[in-house]
Structure formats: structure tokens, C-alpha cells
Design a protein around this motif. Structure first.
Motif, PDB file in Angstrom:
ATOM      1  N   PHE A 102       5.268  41.511 -13.055  1.00  0.00           N
ATOM      2  CA  PHE A 102       6.144  40.590 -13.427  1.00  0.00           C
ATOM      3  C   PHE A 102       6.169  39.384 -12.478  1.00  0.00           C
ATOM      4  CE2 PHE A 102       8.515  44.584 -14.488  1.00  0.00           C
ATOM      5  CZ  PHE A 102       8.001  44.588 -15.504  1.00  0.00           C
ATOM      6  N   LYS A 103       5.972  38.247 -13.303  1.00  0.00           N
ATOM      7  CA  LYS A 103       6.356  36.880 -13.030  1.00  0.00           C
ATOM      8  C   LYS A 103       7.597  36.377 -13.347  1.00  0.00           C
ATOM      9  CE  LYS A 103       1.493  35.230 -12.756  1.00  0.00           C
ATOM     10  NZ  LYS A 103       0.712  34.244 -13.047  1.00  0.00           N
ATOM     11  N   ILE A 104       8.512  36.126 -12.471  1.00  0.00           N
ATOM     12  CA  ILE A 104      10.009  35.904 -12.807  1.00  0.00           C
ATOM     13  C   ILE A 104      10.321  34.512 -12.688  1.00  0.00           C
ATOM     14  CG2 ILE A 104      12.407  36.220 -12.620  1.00  0.00           C
ATOM     15  CD1 ILE A 104      10.928  38.799 -13.282  1.00  0.00           C
ATOM     16  N   PHE A 105      10.770  33.837 -13.716  1.00  0.00           N
ATOM     17  CA  PHE A 105      11.008  32.147 -13.766  1.00  0.00           C
ATOM     18  C   PHE A 105      12.330  31.961 -13.951  1.00  0.00           C
ATOM     19  CE2 PHE A 105       6.688  32.972 -14.748  1.00  0.00           C
ATOM     20  CZ  PHE A 105       5.944  31.764 -14.178  1.00  0.00           C
ATOM     21  N   LYS A 106      13.119  30.923 -13.367  1.00  0.00           N
ATOM     22  CA  LYS A 106      14.457  30.487 -13.687  1.00  0.00           C
ATOM     23  C   LYS A 106      14.137  28.988 -14.279  1.00  0.00           C
ATOM     24  CE  LYS A 106      15.986  28.260  -9.379  1.00  0.00           C
ATOM     25  NZ  LYS A 106      17.083  28.186  -8.154  1.00  0.00           N
ATOM     26  N   TRP A 107      15.283  28.650 -14.998  1.00  0.00           N
ATOM     27  CA  TRP A 107      15.266  27.295 -15.910  1.00  0.00           C
ATOM     28  C   TRP A 107      15.943  26.554 -14.904  1.00  0.00           C
ATOM     29  CZ3 TRP A 107      13.065  25.018 -19.514  1.00  0.00           C
ATOM     30  CH2 TRP A 107      13.479  24.084 -20.124  1.00  0.00           C
ATOM     31  N   ASN A 108      15.342  25.341 -14.431  1.00  0.00           N
ATOM     32  CA  ASN A 108      15.988  24.209 -13.471  1.00  0.00           C
ATOM     33  C   ASN A 108      16.643  23.254 -14.308  1.00  0.00           C
ATOM     34  OD1 ASN A 108      14.068  22.494 -14.170  1.00  0.00           O
ATOM     35  ND2 ASN A 108      13.071  22.219 -12.195  1.00  0.00           N
ATOM     36  N   GLY A 109      16.777  23.034 -15.519  1.00  0.00           N
ATOM     37  CA  GLY A 109      17.390  22.256 -16.525  1.00  0.00           C
ATOM     38  C   GLY A 109      16.352  21.363 -17.109  1.00  0.00           C
ATOM     39  N   SER A 110      15.258  21.391 -16.640  1.00  0.00           N
ATOM     40  CA  SER A 110      14.151  20.926 -17.439  1.00  0.00           C
ATOM     41  C   SER A 110      12.848  21.614 -17.595  1.00  0.00           C
ATOM     42  CB  SER A 110      13.737  19.363 -16.830  1.00  0.00           C
ATOM     43  OG  SER A 110      13.104  19.698 -15.575  1.00  0.00           O
ATOM     44  N   GLN A 111      12.678  22.789 -16.862  1.00  0.00           N
ATOM     45  CA  GLN A 111      11.597  23.484 -16.950  1.00  0.00           C
ATOM     46  C   GLN A 111      11.674  24.815 -16.027  1.00  0.00           C
ATOM     47  OE1 GLN A 111       7.994  21.578 -15.237  1.00  0.00           O
ATOM     48  NE2 GLN A 111       8.932  21.513 -13.043  1.00  0.00           N
ATOM     49  N   PHE A 112      10.924  25.923 -16.449  1.00  0.00           N
ATOM     50  CA  PHE A 112      10.809  27.177 -15.795  1.00  0.00           C
ATOM     51  C   PHE A 112      10.104  27.018 -14.336  1.00  0.00           C
ATOM     52  CE2 PHE A 112      11.954  28.926 -20.098  1.00  0.00           C
ATOM     53  CZ  PHE A 112      12.998  29.739 -19.808  1.00  0.00           C
ATOM     54  N   ILE A 113      10.631  27.405 -13.259  1.00  0.00           N
ATOM     55  CA  ILE A 113      10.143  27.598 -11.980  1.00  0.00           C
ATOM     56  C   ILE A 113      10.081  28.883 -11.702  1.00  0.00           C
ATOM     57  CG2 ILE A 113      10.544  26.867  -9.574  1.00  0.00           C
ATOM     58  CD1 ILE A 113      10.038  24.323 -11.631  1.00  0.00           C
ATOM     59  N   GLU A 114       8.724  29.206 -11.293  1.00  0.00           N
ATOM     60  CA  GLU A 114       8.669  30.623 -10.713  1.00  0.00           C
ATOM     61  C   GLU A 114       9.348  30.960  -9.572  1.00  0.00           C
ATOM     62  OE1 GLU A 114       4.846  33.783  -9.689  1.00  0.00           O
ATOM     63  OE2 GLU A 114       4.256  31.844 -10.784  1.00  0.00           O
ATOM     64  N   ILE A 115      10.007  32.155  -9.505  1.00  0.00           N
ATOM     65  CA  ILE A 115      10.646  32.422  -8.135  1.00  0.00           C
ATOM     66  C   ILE A 115      10.175  33.789  -7.640  1.00  0.00           C
ATOM     67  CG2 ILE A 115      12.956  31.187  -8.935  1.00  0.00           C
ATOM     68  CD1 ILE A 115      14.171  33.866  -9.976  1.00  0.00           C
ATOM     69  N   GLU A 116       9.608  34.620  -8.532  1.00  0.00           N
ATOM     70  CA  GLU A 116       9.116  35.770  -7.922  1.00  0.00           C
ATOM     71  C   GLU A 116       7.765  36.404  -8.645  1.00  0.00           C
ATOM     72  OE1 GLU A 116       9.400  38.751  -5.120  1.00  0.00           O
ATOM     73  OE2 GLU A 116      11.090  37.558  -5.401  1.00  0.00           O
ATOM     74  N   LYS A 117       7.187  37.105  -7.749  1.00  0.00           N
ATOM     75  CA  LYS A 117       5.924  37.636  -8.616  1.00  0.00           C
ATOM     76  C   LYS A 117       6.168  39.483  -7.921  1.00  0.00           C
ATOM     77  CE  LYS A 117       0.933  37.916  -8.732  1.00  0.00           C
ATOM     78  NZ  LYS A 117      -0.249  37.167  -8.553  1.00  0.00           N
ATOM     79  N   ILE A 118       6.309  40.255  -8.883  1.00  0.00           N
ATOM     80  CA  ILE A 118       6.634  41.741  -8.287  1.00  0.00           C
ATOM     81  C   ILE A 118       6.087  42.694  -9.277  1.00  0.00           C
ATOM     82  CG2 ILE A 118       8.935  41.692  -9.769  1.00  0.00           C
ATOM     83  CD1 ILE A 118      10.121  43.131  -7.325  1.00  0.00           C
ATOM     84  N   MET A 119       5.499  43.706  -8.374  1.00  0.00           N
ATOM     85  CA  MET A 119       4.947  44.827  -9.185  1.00  0.00           C
ATOM     86  C   MET A 119       5.851  45.996  -8.929  1.00  0.00           C
ATOM     87  SD  MET A 119       0.887  46.074  -8.901  1.00  0.00           S
ATOM     88  CE  MET A 119       0.133  46.633 -10.476  1.00  0.00           C
ATOM     89  N   PRO A 120       6.953  46.188  -9.475  1.00  0.00           N
ATOM     90  CA  PRO A 120       7.888  47.416  -9.433  1.00  0.00           C
ATOM     91  C   PRO A 120       7.298  48.786  -9.840  1.00  0.00           C
ATOM     92  CG  PRO A 120       8.407  46.186 -11.304  1.00  0.00           C
ATOM     93  CD  PRO A 120       7.406  45.534 -10.454  1.00  0.00           C
ATOM     94  N   GLU A 121       7.778  49.720  -9.315  1.00  0.00           N
ATOM     95  CA  GLU A 121       7.373  50.986  -9.684  1.00  0.00           C
ATOM     96  C   GLU A 121       8.259  51.463 -11.141  1.00  0.00           C
ATOM     97  OE1 GLU A 121       5.333  53.535  -8.261  1.00  0.00           O
ATOM     98  OE2 GLU A 121       4.829  52.161  -6.711  1.00  0.00           O
ATOM     99  N   VAL A 122       7.510  52.188 -11.996  1.00  0.00           N
ATOM    100  CA  VAL A 122       7.875  52.522 -13.366  1.00  0.00           C
ATOM    101  C   VAL A 122       8.708  53.727 -12.652  1.00  0.00           C
ATOM    102  CG1 VAL A 122       7.554  53.612 -15.614  1.00  0.00           C
ATOM    103  CG2 VAL A 122       5.949  52.054 -14.596  1.00  0.00           C
ATOM    104  N   SER A 123      10.229  53.373 -13.256  1.00  0.00           N
ATOM    105  CA  SER A 123      11.389  54.525 -12.726  1.00  0.00           C
ATOM    106  C   SER A 123      11.041  55.798 -13.604  1.00  0.00           C
ATOM    107  CB  SER A 123      12.610  54.115 -12.685  1.00  0.00           C
ATOM    108  OG  SER A 123      13.029  53.625 -13.955  1.00  0.00           O
ATOM    109  N   LYS A 124      10.596  55.298 -15.158  1.00  0.00           N
ATOM    110  CA  LYS A 124      10.633  56.480 -15.959  1.00  0.00           C
ATOM    111  C   LYS A 124       9.584  56.164 -17.094  1.00  0.00           C
ATOM    112  CE  LYS A 124      13.280  59.110 -19.659  1.00  0.00           C
ATOM    113  NZ  LYS A 124      14.628  59.270 -20.330  1.00  0.00           N
ATOM    114  N   ARG A 125       8.816  57.068 -17.458  1.00  0.00           N
ATOM    115  CA  ARG A 125       7.675  56.990 -18.338  1.00  0.00           C
ATOM    116  C   ARG A 125       7.896  58.003 -19.407  1.00  0.00           C
ATOM    117  NH1 ARG A 125       2.904  59.015 -20.162  1.00  0.00           N
ATOM    118  NH2 ARG A 125       1.308  57.833 -20.756  1.00  0.00           N
ATOM    119  N   SER A 126       7.888  57.661 -20.689  1.00  0.00           N
ATOM    120  CA  SER A 126       7.955  58.660 -21.420  1.00  0.00           C
ATOM    121  C   SER A 126       7.101  58.228 -22.815  1.00  0.00           C
ATOM    122  CB  SER A 126       9.347  58.948 -22.066  1.00  0.00           C
ATOM    123  OG  SER A 126       9.948  57.878 -22.477  1.00  0.00           O
TER     124      SER A 126
END
Length: 142
Positions: A102-126
Motif C-alpha cells: 500500500f501507498k498511503i496518502f493524506k490530504w493537505n488541503g489542496s492535494q494528497f501527499i504520500e506518508i507511507e509505503k508499506i507491505m503488511p502481512e495478510v492476517s487472514k486469507r479465505s
């Protein structure tokens, strides 16, 4: 922003009444690419505060070039869900499962700014009775 999103935004703006605003929620540009896969998660910061109304871009990690799977805006509780088809990540039909990050972005009032790039583990797959694969990521702390 993909061209399709701009077109959708323009169509929505054209149909607004005076003093109405657009709140983009769960917008995805891949709705016609299938729904064999679904992922869910919740984003929060390190103190446990939900990161509502943050943009989550979903990517598939590949050897040479990563695949864009889609994007969604988290709700006020930080929850997000995205459905997608195998065509969005499977190069030549060979890849059976995506390697999600995932690439996570927050809104700064005029545009989205990237705050994190993360590859988390899947906690459950079904897998559902109709052969849809669901990935639960649980709480993702950024």
C-alpha cells in the motif's frame, strides 16, 4: 489521478446543486476488471487514531515493474475495501496471487501527499464458495 477519475469528478460537479460538495469515498478505477479478489484493512497512526479519509493506493510487487491494482479512500474509521480482478496484477495470466503493498496518502488541503509505503502481512486469507479470494489485513499502523 487517472483520466477516468477526472471524467467522473467532472460529471459529478456538473450535477451539483449550489452549495453542495463532493466527498470522494471508495472510488476505484478498476470496477470493470473483475472481482475475484477483495481486500480489507484499517489504517491508523501509532497512537491508535483512525486515519479516516486517507487515500490508499494498492499495488502488486513484481520483479520488474509493479502493477497498479486500484485506489480507495478510507472511511472515517480508517476502514477500506477494494475488489479487483486477476487482470489487474497477473502478467500474461501467470501470477496466481498478488503481492500486495500500500501507498498511503493524506490530504493537505489542496492535494494528497504520500506518508507511507508499506507491505503488511495478510492476517487472514479465505476463499468464498463462489471462488473469490478475500485478504484481511486487519489494522495497519503507519
Amino acid at each position: 489521478i487517472p483520466a477516468k477519475w477526472n471524467k467522473i469528478k467532472k460529471m459529478l460537479i456538473d450535477h451539483l446543486l449550489p452549495n453542495e460538495k463532493i466527498v470522494p469515498l471508495a472510488i476505484s478505477d478498476i470496477e470493470n476488471m473483475g472481482n475475484e479478489f477483495k481486500l480489507r484493512g484499517t489504517i491508523q497512526n501509532e497512537d491508535g487514531t483512525a486515519l479516516g479519509f486517507h487515500k490508499v493506493i494498492v499495488m502488486d510487487k513484481d520483479r520488474f515493474q509493479d502493477d497498479y491494482i486500484g485506489a480507495v479512500i478510507s472511511d472515517e474509521k480508517g476502514d477500506f475495501t477494494l475488489s479487483f480482478g486477476k487482470q489487474t496484477f497477473s502478467d500474461f495470466g501467470l501470477e496466481q496471487e498478488p503481492d500486495i503493498y500500500f501507498k498511503i496518502f493524506k490530504w493537505n488541503g489542496s492535494q494528497f501527499i504520500e506518508i507511507e509505503k508499506i507491505m503488511p502481512e495478510v492476517s487472514k486469507r479465505s476463499v468464498t464458495d463462489d471462488k473469490h479470494t478475500i485478504y484481511e489485513f486487519g489494522v495497519i499502523t503507519v
